[in-house]
Design a protein around this motif. Structure first.
Motif, mmCIF file in Angstrom:
data_model
loop_
_atom_site.group_PDB
_atom_site.id
_atom_site.type_symbol
_atom_site.label_atom_id
_atom_site.label_comp_id
_atom_site.label_asym_id
_atom_site.label_seq_id
_atom_site.Cartn_x
_atom_site.Cartn_y
_atom_site.Cartn_z
ATOM 1 N N ALA A 46 0.853 -1.191 0.000
ATOM 2 C CA ALA A 46 0.000 0.000 0.000
ATOM 3 C C ALA A 46 0.886 1.236 0.000
ATOM 4 O O ALA A 46 1.824 1.340 0.792
ATOM 5 C CB ALA A 46 -0.885 -0.008 1.239
ATOM 6 N N ASP A 47 0.594 2.164 -0.922
ATOM 7 C CA ASP A 47 1.326 3.425 -0.948
ATOM 8 C C ASP A 47 0.628 4.373 0.027
ATOM 9 O O ASP A 47 -0.520 4.773 -0.190
ATOM 10 C CB ASP A 47 1.308 3.981 -2.384
ATOM 11 N N ILE A 88 -8.456 8.606 13.842
ATOM 12 C CA ILE A 88 -8.754 7.239 13.388
ATOM 13 C C ILE A 88 -8.262 7.066 11.960
ATOM 14 O O ILE A 88 -8.625 7.853 11.083
ATOM 15 C CB ILE A 88 -10.282 6.987 13.405
ATOM 16 N N VAL A 89 -7.458 6.031 11.727
ATOM 17 C CA VAL A 89 -7.062 5.722 10.354
ATOM 18 C C VAL A 89 -8.075 4.709 9.828
ATOM 19 O O VAL A 89 -8.096 3.562 10.262
ATOM 20 C CB VAL A 89 -5.628 5.149 10.300
ATOM 21 N N LYS A 90 -8.928 5.156 8.924
ATOM 22 C CA LYS A 90 -9.971 4.267 8.395
ATOM 23 C C LYS A 90 -9.574 3.710 7.022
ATOM 24 O O LYS A 90 -10.156 2.734 6.565
ATOM 25 C CB LYS A 90 -11.297 5.034 8.293
ATOM 26 N N SER A 91 -8.617 4.346 6.379
ATOM 27 C CA SER A 91 -8.104 3.798 5.121
ATOM 28 C C SER A 91 -7.540 2.409 5.419
ATOM 29 O O SER A 91 -7.108 2.139 6.534
ATOM 30 C CB SER A 91 -6.957 4.655 4.576
ATOM 31 N N THR A 92 -7.564 1.518 4.394
ATOM 32 C CA THR A 92 -6.987 0.178 4.587
ATOM 33 C C THR A 92 -5.469 0.282 4.557
ATOM 34 O O THR A 92 -4.891 0.641 3.530
ATOM 35 C CB THR A 92 -7.475 -0.775 3.471
ATOM 36 N N VAL A 93 -4.845 0.002 5.704
ATOM 37 C CA VAL A 93 -3.383 0.173 5.810
ATOM 38 C C VAL A 93 -2.784 -1.016 6.544
ATOM 39 O O VAL A 93 -3.470 -1.670 7.332
ATOM 40 C CB VAL A 93 -3.029 1.465 6.595
ATOM 41 N N ALA A 144 -6.550 5.585 16.935
ATOM 42 C CA ALA A 144 -7.449 4.426 16.939
ATOM 43 C C ALA A 144 -7.572 3.883 15.516
ATOM 44 O O ALA A 144 -7.209 4.563 14.546
ATOM 45 C CB ALA A 144 -8.822 4.837 17.458
ATOM 46 N N SER A 145 -8.074 2.642 15.405
ATOM 47 C CA SER A 145 -8.322 2.054 14.075
ATOM 48 C C SER A 145 -9.737 1.505 14.043
ATOM 49 O O SER A 145 -10.091 0.688 14.893
ATOM 50 C CB SER A 145 -7.373 0.881 13.804
ATOM 51 N N VAL A 146 -10.514 1.985 13.099
ATOM 52 C CA VAL A 146 -11.885 1.473 12.953
ATOM 53 C C VAL A 146 -12.068 1.123 11.475
ATOM 54 O O VAL A 146 -12.456 1.973 10.670
ATOM 55 C CB VAL A 146 -12.927 2.527 13.397
ATOM 56 N N PRO A 147 -11.759 -0.118 11.095
ATOM 57 C CA PRO A 147 -11.826 -0.447 9.668
ATOM 58 C C PRO A 147 -13.254 -0.436 9.138
ATOM 59 O O PRO A 147 -14.209 -0.583 9.888
ATOM 60 C CB PRO A 147 -11.243 -1.858 9.594
ATOM 61 N N ALA A 152 -7.271 -4.535 14.788
ATOM 62 C CA ALA A 152 -8.352 -3.984 13.955
ATOM 63 C C ALA A 152 -7.882 -3.875 12.502
ATOM 64 O O ALA A 152 -8.613 -4.210 11.568
ATOM 65 C CB ALA A 152 -8.781 -2.619 14.483
ATOM 66 N N GLN A 153 -6.639 -3.429 12.329
ATOM 67 C CA GLN A 153 -6.125 -3.309 10.962
ATOM 68 C C GLN A 153 -5.981 -4.689 10.317
ATOM 69 O O GLN A 153 -6.270 -4.872 9.134
ATOM 70 C CB GLN A 153 -4.792 -2.550 10.960
ATOM 71 N N MET A 154 -5.566 -5.682 11.105
ATOM 72 C CA MET A 154 -5.455 -7.049 10.567
ATOM 73 C C MET A 154 -6.835 -7.600 10.219
ATOM 74 O O MET A 154 -6.967 -8.402 9.294
ATOM 75 C CB MET A 154 -4.765 -7.987 11.564
ATOM 76 N N CYS A 155 -7.875 -7.192 10.965
ATOM 77 C CA CYS A 155 -9.245 -7.660 10.670
ATOM 78 C C CYS A 155 -9.629 -7.304 9.234
ATOM 79 O O CYS A 155 -10.210 -8.097 8.517
ATOM 80 C CB CYS A 155 -10.267 -7.013 11.607
ATOM 81 N N LYS A 156 -9.304 -6.084 8.849
ATOM 82 C CA LYS A 156 -9.671 -5.635 7.503
ATOM 83 C C LYS A 156 -8.928 -6.455 6.436
ATOM 84 O O LYS A 156 -9.524 -6.954 5.484
ATOM 85 C CB LYS A 156 -9.349 -4.143 7.359
#
Ligand code: UDX
Length: 429
Positions: free
Chosen positions: A94-95, A117-122, A145-148, A198-202
């Motif tokens: 991911a860029d 919150i970083v909602k972009s997929t990262v 926080a991360s909320v995918p 949370a990021q791994m969930c996405k």
């Protein structure tokens, strides 16, 4: 709550409008003035059911405003959501340049105590870099926080208003309480975890679904070889509660803006941390080669496409969207043209979007029967509702021999096609 939504792409516009609908004060922020002008007029630059109405309604109530000014958008916000694009870099990772640029722009204006919150997929680990950038640009206290986001195009508003679950990755009880409160009107099923989880969930959800589709496509190929019917097989194994009957309809492979990119990304991410990436590489490889393989089979079946007129139904990547990213037609139509066919094509929403992406000799028509008129092969690529209840006898009267109907979404069955005088080819049957 006061919320700033940075990035007015697909996820950004839907999320802003939905949180505004719930009574929050939302500012949509983007550096693209043209886009912001359109959104202020209630014009969504893409087709998504219910979205335009929601945009007009929430701006009328005053709950949703748009700006290009970071200071105005961020200074009063308790919650700042980053929802900018994360295109694939040449190595497949991911860029994150837009995420970092947005972070630099927001940091100096951040309110004391804000949650970012970083909602972009990262990839997991991105929050640490975002935190560093913010710290270098402000002295206020803030939390990460991360909320995918798990919404699907075509049902994005419904998916956001009524999600199966909200996954909330937080580092403190305070952030947990605020974000649970924010999501309470959407779902009572809130799953709390670390931001990395949370990021791994996405990544895990999208890659699992892409793998599931690839798996059933492989099984459907075996069915074709041995006389089984994949639809019966899905029914039979879907009764097993561990497996389930949904979301593995076979076809030409997965497309769209997420799965192809996310599979490549997780492979590159695994490699970058010296973990085994081979499963993801294989999924990507099988999916990428699928259309070419199936087209060669259809060519044989139809006695060669050369000199034939082929009607292609469906130009978006799936129904209820005009998004053409990794749409099957982008590979199918050039393949047909290269093999000497004349191509007529139609779609309820995506004709204008696809035109610049395909050779000019494709003929586009709005009416499905006008598209089929004179064709000797029909290829149904996208299961738009309009294409699920076609008048098969009328189609027979409009087509010329050999009158093949290739149904890549298994919407019909051989017996009704044969009764109407058409030759039928589904997937995995
Ligand atoms: C996907 C995820 O579903 C969503 O949770 C995430 O937030 C974004 O990525 P989207 O790309 O909008 O959503 O569409 P989706 O409906 O999931 O379809 C993706 C692709 O898989 C399409 O090409 C679709 O045709 C294909 N697909 C889907 C199948 O081939 N079979 C299926 O059973 C389901």
């Amino acid at each position: 709550m006061k919320i700033a939504c940075i990035g007015t792409g697909f996820v950004g516009v839907v999320t802003s409008a939905v949180f505004a609908k719930l009574g929050n004060q939302v500012v949509g922020l983007d550096i693209d003035e043209k886009k912001i002008d359109l959104l202020r007029q209630g014009i969504v630059p893409f087709f998504e059911p219910q979205l335009s109405e929601l945009l007009v309604e929430t701006q009328k109530t005053g709950n949703l405003t748009f700006t290009t000014d970071y200071s105005q958008g961020i200074k009063d916000s308790d919650i700042v959501m980053i929802m900018v694009g994360t295109p694939s870099a040449p190595d497949g990772q991911a860029d994150l340049k837009y995420v970092f640029a947005a972070t630099e722009s927001l940091a100096p204006h951040l309110k004391d105590g804000a949650i970012v919150i970083v909602k972009s997929t990262v990839p997991p680990g991105t929050n640490a870099k975002v935190r560093e950038i913010i710290k270098a640009n402000t002295s206020v206290n803030f939390e990460m926080a991360s909320v995918p986001e798990f919404l699907k195009e075509g049902t994005a508003v419904e998916d956001t208003l009524r999600p199966d679950r909200a996954v909330i990755g937080v580092e403190s009880d305070r952030a947990r309480d605020i974000l649970v409160e924010l999501h309470k009107p959407l779902t009572s099923n809130v799953v709390i975890m670390k931001p990395e989880s949370a990021q791994m969930c996405k990544y895990a959800a999208n890659n699992y679904l892409a793998t599931r589709i690839t798996f059933i496509n492989q099984i459907s190929d075996l069915c074709e070889a041995n006389g089984a019917d994949i639809q019966e097989v899905i029914k039979g194994i879907g009764q097993d509660k561990r497996i389930g009957a949904h979301y593995w309809y076979p076809g030409l492979g997965y497309g769209g803006s997420c799965f192809p990119k996310d599979v490549k990304e997780i492979a590159a991410y695994a490699k970058s941390i010296n973990e085994n990436e081979s499963l993801f590489i294989k999924i990507d490889d099988l999916n990428s080669k699928r259309i070419g393989r199936l087209m060669a089979g259809y060519d044989k079946l139809a006695g060669g496409f050369a000199g034939k007129t082929v009607a292609v139904l469906g130009l978006s990547f799936k129904p209820n969207t005009n998004d053409t990213r990794v749409a099957p037609c982008l590979e199918v139509i050039p393949w047909l043209l290269d093999h000497g066919a004349t191509v007529k094509a139609t779609d309820p929403k995506a004709i204008e979007e696809i035109k610049p992406l395909l050779p000019t000799k494709v003929q586009y028509l709005n009416d499905v029967y006008e598209t089929i008129k004179g064709a000797s092969v029909v290829i149904l690529l996208v299961e738009w509702d309009e294409y699920k209840t076609l008048d098969l006898s009328k189609i027979n009267s409009l087509m010329s021999e050999p009158k093949y109907f290739i149904d890549t979404r298994n919407q019909y069955n051989a017996s009704s096609m044969e009764t109407a005088g058409l030759k039928y080819k589904g997937v995995g049957r």
